[in-house]
Design a protein around this motif. Structure first.
Motif, mmCIF file in Angstrom:
data_model
loop_
_atom_site.group_PDB
_atom_site.id
_atom_site.type_symbol
_atom_site.label_atom_id
_atom_site.label_comp_id
_atom_site.label_asym_id
_atom_site.label_seq_id
_atom_site.Cartn_x
_atom_site.Cartn_y
_atom_site.Cartn_z
ATOM 1 N N ARG A 140 57.626 91.222 23.601
ATOM 2 C CA ARG A 140 58.700 90.237 23.531
ATOM 3 C C ARG A 140 58.177 88.912 22.970
ATOM 4 O O ARG A 140 58.910 88.173 22.317
ATOM 5 C CB ARG A 140 59.285 90.007 24.916
ATOM 6 N N TYR A 141 56.921 88.631 23.231
ATOM 7 C CA TYR A 141 56.286 87.412 22.723
ATOM 8 C C TYR A 141 54.936 87.802 22.133
ATOM 9 O O TYR A 141 54.181 88.552 22.742
ATOM 10 C CB TYR A 141 56.084 86.377 23.840
ATOM 11 N N GLN A 142 54.668 87.285 20.938
ATOM 12 C CA GLN A 142 53.407 87.589 20.265
ATOM 13 C C GLN A 142 52.848 86.298 19.690
ATOM 14 O O GLN A 142 53.556 85.558 18.996
ATOM 15 C CB GLN A 142 53.651 88.599 19.131
ATOM 16 N N VAL A 143 51.589 86.046 20.005
ATOM 17 C CA VAL A 143 50.901 84.892 19.433
ATOM 18 C C VAL A 143 49.789 85.417 18.542
ATOM 19 O O VAL A 143 49.019 86.292 18.945
ATOM 20 C CB VAL A 143 50.313 83.986 20.537
ATOM 21 N N THR A 144 49.698 84.920 17.332
ATOM 22 C CA THR A 144 48.638 85.319 16.422
ATOM 23 C C THR A 144 48.078 84.084 15.734
ATOM 24 O O THR A 144 48.680 83.006 15.772
ATOM 25 C CB THR A 144 49.143 86.334 15.382
ATOM 26 N N GLN A 145 46.944 84.279 15.106
ATOM 27 C CA GLN A 145 46.324 83.178 14.380
ATOM 28 C C GLN A 145 46.710 83.265 12.908
ATOM 29 O O GLN A 145 47.000 84.347 12.377
ATOM 30 C CB GLN A 145 44.804 83.230 14.542
ATOM 31 N N PHE A 146 46.662 82.128 12.266
ATOM 32 C CA PHE A 146 46.936 82.051 10.835
ATOM 33 C C PHE A 146 46.078 83.077 10.101
ATOM 34 O O PHE A 146 44.861 83.114 10.253
ATOM 35 C CB PHE A 146 46.623 80.622 10.355
#
Lengths: 112, 114
Positions: A9-15
């Protein structure tokens, strides 16, 4: 209940770090869609699958790819996320082309 | 291609009053018009739809009207409740034409004032 499920539901990734979003459906629908929705805007269609046939929208960046290994699952791959790709990604399904579309809960992508 | 305009962009209504959201479309061949409700942080949820062979459809407190000649359709919510607060999107599509895609309006943020 038959439904459209999206993970996570939530995803955090790096550039620049590749990310994959997942969609599954228990409706046995032929068509699966991926939309991008930015704040206060309508959903924007990226591409869709009619069965195994892939249909890309003309303005969808090459950075976005999709896979549909079987009827139930469809994946959205972002090869090198940029800050501008931070958005809600929505999966939808319909029984056939032009039929009612049913949306999943979405995946909120954050790019750091 | 199809173009859908939606008004108003924001709407505040006293609880218990009615709310009306209007959309116009450009493609006279469009024949299916769904309405979606989107709550904060959630996906759009279909609340009602209408096809071009029908002028009006009602489901409890929600109704949709369609005027094919004028190419506009409207969502009516009666006896509004706080849980009606959300963003509403209208949409249009030529459902018999293969790869035609759903065209959305720009959305209406509805706020119900208790």
């Amino acid at each position: 209940d038959a439904m459209v499920i999206q993970n996570p539901r939530y995803q955090v990734t790096q550039f620049g770090k590749p990310v994959t979003l997942s969609c599954s459906q228990t409706l046995n629908h032929n068509v699966m869609y991926w939309y991008q929705q930015k704040s206060s805007q309508a959903p924007k269609l990226l591409f869709h699958y009619y069965d195994k046939d892939f249909n890309n929208e003309a303005d969808t960046p090459d950075n976005f790819q999709s896979r549909r290994p079987n009827t139930s699952f469809c994946f959205l791959d972002i090869r090198s996320p940029g800050l501008g790709d931070a958005a809600m990604y929505l999966c939808a399904t319909s029984r056939d082309k032009g039929d009612t579309q049913y949306f999943g809960p979405g995946t909120r992508l954050t790019v750091l | 291609g199809e173009n859908v305009e939606q008004h108003p962009s924001t709407l505040s209504v006293q609880e218990g009053d009615s709310a009306v959201i209007k959309c116009t479309y450009s493609d006279s061949a469009s024949n299916y018009f769904p309405w979606y409700k989107q709550e904060l942080g959630k996906g759009p949820q279909l609340i009602i739809d209408i096809r071009s062979n029908v002028g009006e459809k009602k489901d409890q407190r929600i109704a949709v009207t369609l005027n094919k000649t004028a190419k506009h359709f409207s969502l009516h919510i009666t006896e509004t409740q706080p849980e009606d607060s959300a963003v509403y999107f209208c949409a249009a599509i030529r459902s018999n034409f293969g790869n035609e895609k759903l065209t959305f309006g720009t959305g209406t943020r509805l706020t119900i004032i208790p």
